[in-house]
Write an enzyme that holds these catalytic residues in place. Structure first.
Site, PDB file in Angstrom:
ATOM      1  N   PRO A   9       0.983  -1.217  -0.052  1.00 15.67           N
ATOM      2  CA  PRO A   9      -0.181   0.041  -0.080  1.00 15.67           C
ATOM      3  C   PRO A   9       0.988   1.261   0.119  1.00 15.67           C
ATOM      4  O   PRO A   9       1.673   1.432   0.611  1.00 15.67           O
ATOM      5  CB  PRO A   9      -0.771  -0.143   1.241  1.00 15.67           C
ATOM      6  CG  PRO A   9       0.035  -1.088   2.221  1.00 15.67           C
ATOM      7  CD  PRO A   9       0.578  -2.144   1.122  1.00 15.67           C
ATOM      8  N   ASN A  10       0.291   2.238  -0.805  1.00 12.16           N
ATOM      9  CA  ASN A  10       0.899   3.492  -0.826  1.00 12.16           C
ATOM     10  C   ASN A  10       1.986   4.013  -1.560  1.00 12.16           C
ATOM     11  O   ASN A  10       2.606   4.821  -2.067  1.00 12.16           O
ATOM     12  CB  ASN A  10       1.036   4.134   0.536  1.00 12.16           C
ATOM     13  CG  ASN A  10      -0.301   4.296   1.246  1.00 12.16           C
ATOM     14  OD1 ASN A  10      -1.341   4.874   0.954  1.00 12.16           O
ATOM     15  ND2 ASN A  10      -0.355   3.829   2.363  1.00 12.16           N
ATOM     16  N   ARG A  17       4.367  10.898  -2.079  1.00 17.78           N
ATOM     17  CA  ARG A  17       4.279  10.608  -0.545  1.00 17.78           C
ATOM     18  C   ARG A  17       5.476  11.010  -0.036  1.00 17.78           C
ATOM     19  O   ARG A  17       6.472  10.518  -0.450  1.00 17.78           O
ATOM     20  CB  ARG A  17       3.692   9.301  -0.128  1.00 17.78           C
ATOM     21  CG  ARG A  17       4.917   8.216  -0.618  1.00 17.78           C
ATOM     22  CD  ARG A  17       4.286   6.981  -0.118  1.00 17.78           C
ATOM     23  NE  ARG A  17       4.116   6.597   1.153  1.00 17.78           N
ATOM     24  CZ  ARG A  17       4.512   5.402   1.772  1.00 17.78           C
ATOM     25  NH1 ARG A  17       4.881   4.331   1.032  1.00 17.78           N
ATOM     26  NH2 ARG A  17       4.248   5.134   2.966  1.00 17.78           N
ATOM     27  N   TYR A  22      11.002   9.058   0.731  1.00 17.43           N
ATOM     28  CA  TYR A  22      10.894   8.162  -0.232  1.00 17.43           C
ATOM     29  C   TYR A  22      11.368   8.850  -1.427  1.00 17.43           C
ATOM     30  O   TYR A  22      11.439   7.981  -2.476  1.00 17.43           O
ATOM     31  CB  TYR A  22       9.370   7.580  -0.450  1.00 17.43           C
ATOM     32  CG  TYR A  22       9.038   6.951   0.721  1.00 17.43           C
ATOM     33  CD1 TYR A  22       9.434   5.698   1.156  1.00 17.43           C
ATOM     34  CD2 TYR A  22       7.912   7.403   1.674  1.00 17.43           C
ATOM     35  CE1 TYR A  22       8.894   4.774   2.471  1.00 17.43           C
ATOM     36  CE2 TYR A  22       7.404   6.845   2.618  1.00 17.43           C
ATOM     37  CZ  TYR A  22       8.002   5.446   2.905  1.00 17.43           C
ATOM     38  OH  TYR A  22       7.586   4.775   4.218  1.00 17.43           O
ATOM     39  N   ASN A  73       8.103  -5.683  -1.323  1.00 15.22           N
ATOM     40  CA  ASN A  73       7.985  -4.575  -0.228  1.00 15.22           C
ATOM     41  C   ASN A  73       6.527  -4.399   0.177  1.00 15.22           C
ATOM     42  O   ASN A  73       5.480  -3.961  -0.497  1.00 15.22           O
ATOM     43  CB  ASN A  73       8.303  -3.254  -0.933  1.00 15.22           C
ATOM     44  CG  ASN A  73       8.463  -2.086   0.000  1.00 15.22           C
ATOM     45  OD1 ASN A  73       7.944  -2.075   1.074  1.00 15.22           O
ATOM     46  ND2 ASN A  73       8.854  -0.981  -0.264  1.00 15.22           N
ATOM     47  N   ALA A  76       3.291  -0.972   4.661  1.00 16.47           N
ATOM     48  CA  ALA A  76       2.779  -0.888   5.962  1.00 16.47           C
ATOM     49  C   ALA A  76       2.383  -2.445   6.320  1.00 16.47           C
ATOM     50  O   ALA A  76       2.420  -2.789   7.554  1.00 16.47           O
ATOM     51  CB  ALA A  76       1.656   0.250   6.133  1.00 16.47           C
ATOM     52  N   HIS A  79       4.720  -4.515   8.756  1.00 18.13           N
ATOM     53  CA  HIS A  79       4.698  -4.673  10.316  1.00 18.13           C
ATOM     54  C   HIS A  79       3.169  -5.253  11.069  1.00 18.13           C
ATOM     55  O   HIS A  79       3.002  -5.357  12.343  1.00 18.13           O
ATOM     56  CB  HIS A  79       4.544  -3.196  10.742  1.00 18.13           C
ATOM     57  CG  HIS A  79       5.799  -2.257   9.796  1.00 18.13           C
ATOM     58  ND1 HIS A  79       6.902  -2.733  10.134  1.00 18.13           N
ATOM     59  CD2 HIS A  79       5.461  -1.396   9.020  1.00 18.13           C
ATOM     60  CE1 HIS A  79       7.731  -1.873   9.112  1.00 18.13           C
ATOM     61  NE2 HIS A  79       6.837  -1.281   8.564  1.00 18.13           N
ATOM     62  N   ASP A  86       1.921 -15.898   6.204  1.00 17.21           N
ATOM     63  CA  ASP A  86       1.545 -17.054   5.780  1.00 17.21           C
ATOM     64  C   ASP A  86       1.436 -17.450   4.401  1.00 17.21           C
ATOM     65  O   ASP A  86       1.648 -18.996   4.182  1.00 17.21           O
ATOM     66  CB  ASP A  86       0.125 -17.277   6.465  1.00 17.21           C
ATOM     67  CG  ASP A  86       0.450 -17.535   8.141  1.00 17.21           C
ATOM     68  OD1 ASP A  86       1.352 -17.641   8.758  1.00 17.21           O
ATOM     69  OD2 ASP A  86      -0.853 -17.464   8.608  1.00 17.21           O
ATOM     70  N   GLU A  97      13.033  -9.369   0.861  1.00 20.43           N
ATOM     71  CA  GLU A  97      11.929  -8.209   1.200  1.00 20.43           C
ATOM     72  C   GLU A  97      12.827  -7.095   1.073  1.00 20.43           C
ATOM     73  O   GLU A  97      14.103  -6.867   1.387  1.00 20.43           O
ATOM     74  CB  GLU A  97      11.865  -8.404   2.675  1.00 20.43           C
ATOM     75  CG  GLU A  97      11.033  -7.420   3.531  1.00 20.43           C
ATOM     76  CD  GLU A  97      10.924  -7.695   5.074  1.00 20.43           C
ATOM     77  OE1 GLU A  97      11.354  -8.775   5.479  1.00 20.43           O
ATOM     78  OE2 GLU A  97      10.419  -6.914   5.645  1.00 20.43           O
ATOM     79  N   HIS A  99      12.973  -2.674   1.555  1.00 22.18           N
ATOM     80  CA  HIS A  99      12.433  -1.385   2.039  1.00 22.18           C
ATOM     81  C   HIS A  99      13.141  -0.301   1.350  1.00 22.18           C
ATOM     82  O   HIS A  99      14.272  -0.281   1.582  1.00 22.18           O
ATOM     83  CB  HIS A  99      12.168  -1.277   3.408  1.00 22.18           C
ATOM     84  CG  HIS A  99      11.268  -2.459   4.115  1.00 22.18           C
ATOM     85  ND1 HIS A  99       9.889  -2.187   3.961  1.00 22.18           N
ATOM     86  CD2 HIS A  99      11.639  -3.685   4.528  1.00 22.18           C
ATOM     87  CE1 HIS A  99       9.243  -3.334   4.665  1.00 22.18           C
ATOM     88  NE2 HIS A  99      10.373  -4.277   4.963  1.00 22.18           N
ATOM     89  N   SER A 101      13.258   2.838   2.383  1.00 18.49           N
ATOM     90  CA  SER A 101      13.592   3.672   3.846  1.00 18.49           C
ATOM     91  C   SER A 101      14.336   2.716   4.469  1.00 18.49           C
ATOM     92  O   SER A 101      14.198   1.489   4.582  1.00 18.49           O
ATOM     93  CB  SER A 101      12.524   4.361   4.371  1.00 18.49           C
ATOM     94  OG  SER A 101      11.673   3.492   4.931  1.00 18.49           O
ATOM     95  N   ARG A 106      13.615   4.365  11.833  1.00 19.41           N
ATOM     96  CA  ARG A 106      12.212   5.230  11.965  1.00 19.41           C
ATOM     97  C   ARG A 106      11.531   4.868  13.180  1.00 19.41           C
ATOM     98  O   ARG A 106      11.895   4.452  14.222  1.00 19.41           O
ATOM     99  CB  ARG A 106      11.447   4.822  10.714  1.00 19.41           C
ATOM    100  CG  ARG A 106      12.278   5.345   9.415  1.00 19.41           C
ATOM    101  CD  ARG A 106      11.496   4.999   8.109  1.00 19.41           C
ATOM    102  NE  ARG A 106      10.310   5.959   8.090  1.00 19.41           N
ATOM    103  CZ  ARG A 106       9.275   5.872   7.213  1.00 19.41           C
ATOM    104  NH1 ARG A 106       9.383   4.855   6.325  1.00 19.41           N
ATOM    105  NH2 ARG A 106       8.054   6.568   7.109  1.00 19.41           N
ATOM    106  N   ARG A 110       7.806   0.336  13.200  1.00 25.48           N
ATOM    107  CA  ARG A 110       8.539  -0.061  11.937  1.00 25.48           C
ATOM    108  C   ARG A 110       9.610  -1.140  12.007  1.00 25.48           C
ATOM    109  O   ARG A 110      10.234  -1.558  11.070  1.00 25.48           O
ATOM    110  CB  ARG A 110       8.860   1.230  10.909  1.00 25.48           C
ATOM    111  CG  ARG A 110       7.701   1.920  10.692  1.00 25.48           C
ATOM    112  CD  ARG A 110       8.113   2.947   9.598  1.00 25.48           C
ATOM    113  NE  ARG A 110       7.304   4.147   9.730  1.00 25.48           N
ATOM    114  CZ  ARG A 110       6.146   4.175   8.938  1.00 25.48           C
ATOM    115  NH1 ARG A 110       5.891   3.332   8.303  1.00 25.48           N
ATOM    116  NH2 ARG A 110       5.488   5.201   9.110  1.00 25.48           N
TER     117      ARG A 110
HETATM  118  C1  DQA Z   1       8.511   0.826   3.363  1.00 20.07           C
HETATM  119  C2  DQA Z   1       8.438   1.117   5.084  1.00 20.07           C
HETATM  120  C3  DQA Z   1       7.159   0.970   5.692  1.00 20.07           C
HETATM  121  O1  DQA Z   1       7.427   1.030   7.131  1.00 20.07           O
HETATM  122  C4  DQA Z   1       6.271   1.921   4.929  1.00 20.07           C
HETATM  123  O2  DQA Z   1       4.959   1.901   5.910  1.00 20.07           O
HETATM  124  C5  DQA Z   1       6.130   2.081   3.764  1.00 20.07           C
HETATM  125  C6  DQA Z   1       7.216   1.870   2.859  1.00 20.07           C
HETATM  126  C7  DQA Z   1       9.482   1.133   2.750  1.00 20.07           C
HETATM  127  O3  DQA Z   1       9.762   0.841   1.480  1.00 20.07           O
HETATM  128  O4  DQA Z   1      10.450   2.009   3.289  1.00 20.07           O
HETATM  129  O5  DQA Z   1       4.961   2.201   3.268  1.00 20.07           O
HETATM  130  O6  DQA Z   1       8.172  -0.434   3.294  1.00 20.07           O
END
Ligand code: DQA
Length: 141
Positions: A9-10, A17, A22, A73, A76, A79, A86, A97, A99, A101, A106, A110
């Protein structure tokens, strides 16, 4: 090798954002970046983004028998999502995985990742290059 790249998401809001965290590149830029790295290494890939936990679970399930590796990735959901953890365990496809950031620097919430309980490689804080590192990890494995 066939790799599925899944973004949570996002991440479709990249470029808009929180640019201080980011950066200013967009999700389209990320798609182009991943495509160019995959092409360079002769890796076939598909990329998927969703804001919905259930859709991400379904997408992971549909990787079974179709992909050799998953790069995710979970944003959110990293976490919070036992369901994504699963699903990854269910298909048992090697997973990295990523990320953008540096999550460990942070907010406290997170710092924990459900997906890290399964992922064999975790890359944080390297921006788009984290996806490159994940692709190259599977290429050289
Ligand atoms: C993220 C880090 C997550 O904590 C956050 O909720 C994101 C992006 C990252 O790519 O740094 O949406 O996964």
């Amino acid at each position: 090798m066939k790799v599925k790249v899944i973004n949570g998401p996002n991440l479709n809001m990249l470029g808009i954002r929180e640019p201080g965290i980011y950066g200013s590149s967009t999700y389209k830029d990320l798609e182009a970046f991943v495509a160019s790295v995959c092409a360079k290494h002769g890796v076939e890939h598909e990329m998927f983004q969703s804001n919905s936990e259930g859709d991400i679970v379904t997408e992971i399930q549909q990787c079974l028998g179709r992909f050799d590796a998953i790069i995710i990735n979970p944003a959110a959901y990293t976490h919070t999502s036992v369901a994504i953890l699963d699903a990854l365990k269910a298909v048992a496809i090697p997973t990295a995985e990523v990320h953008l950031s540096e999550v460990s620097e942070r907010e406290q919430f997170r710092h924990f990742s459900y997906v890290s309980l399964y992922a064999e490689k975790v890359i944080t804080g390297k921006g788009f290059d984290g996806y490159k590192e994940a692709i190259e990890y599977f290429v050289s494995k």
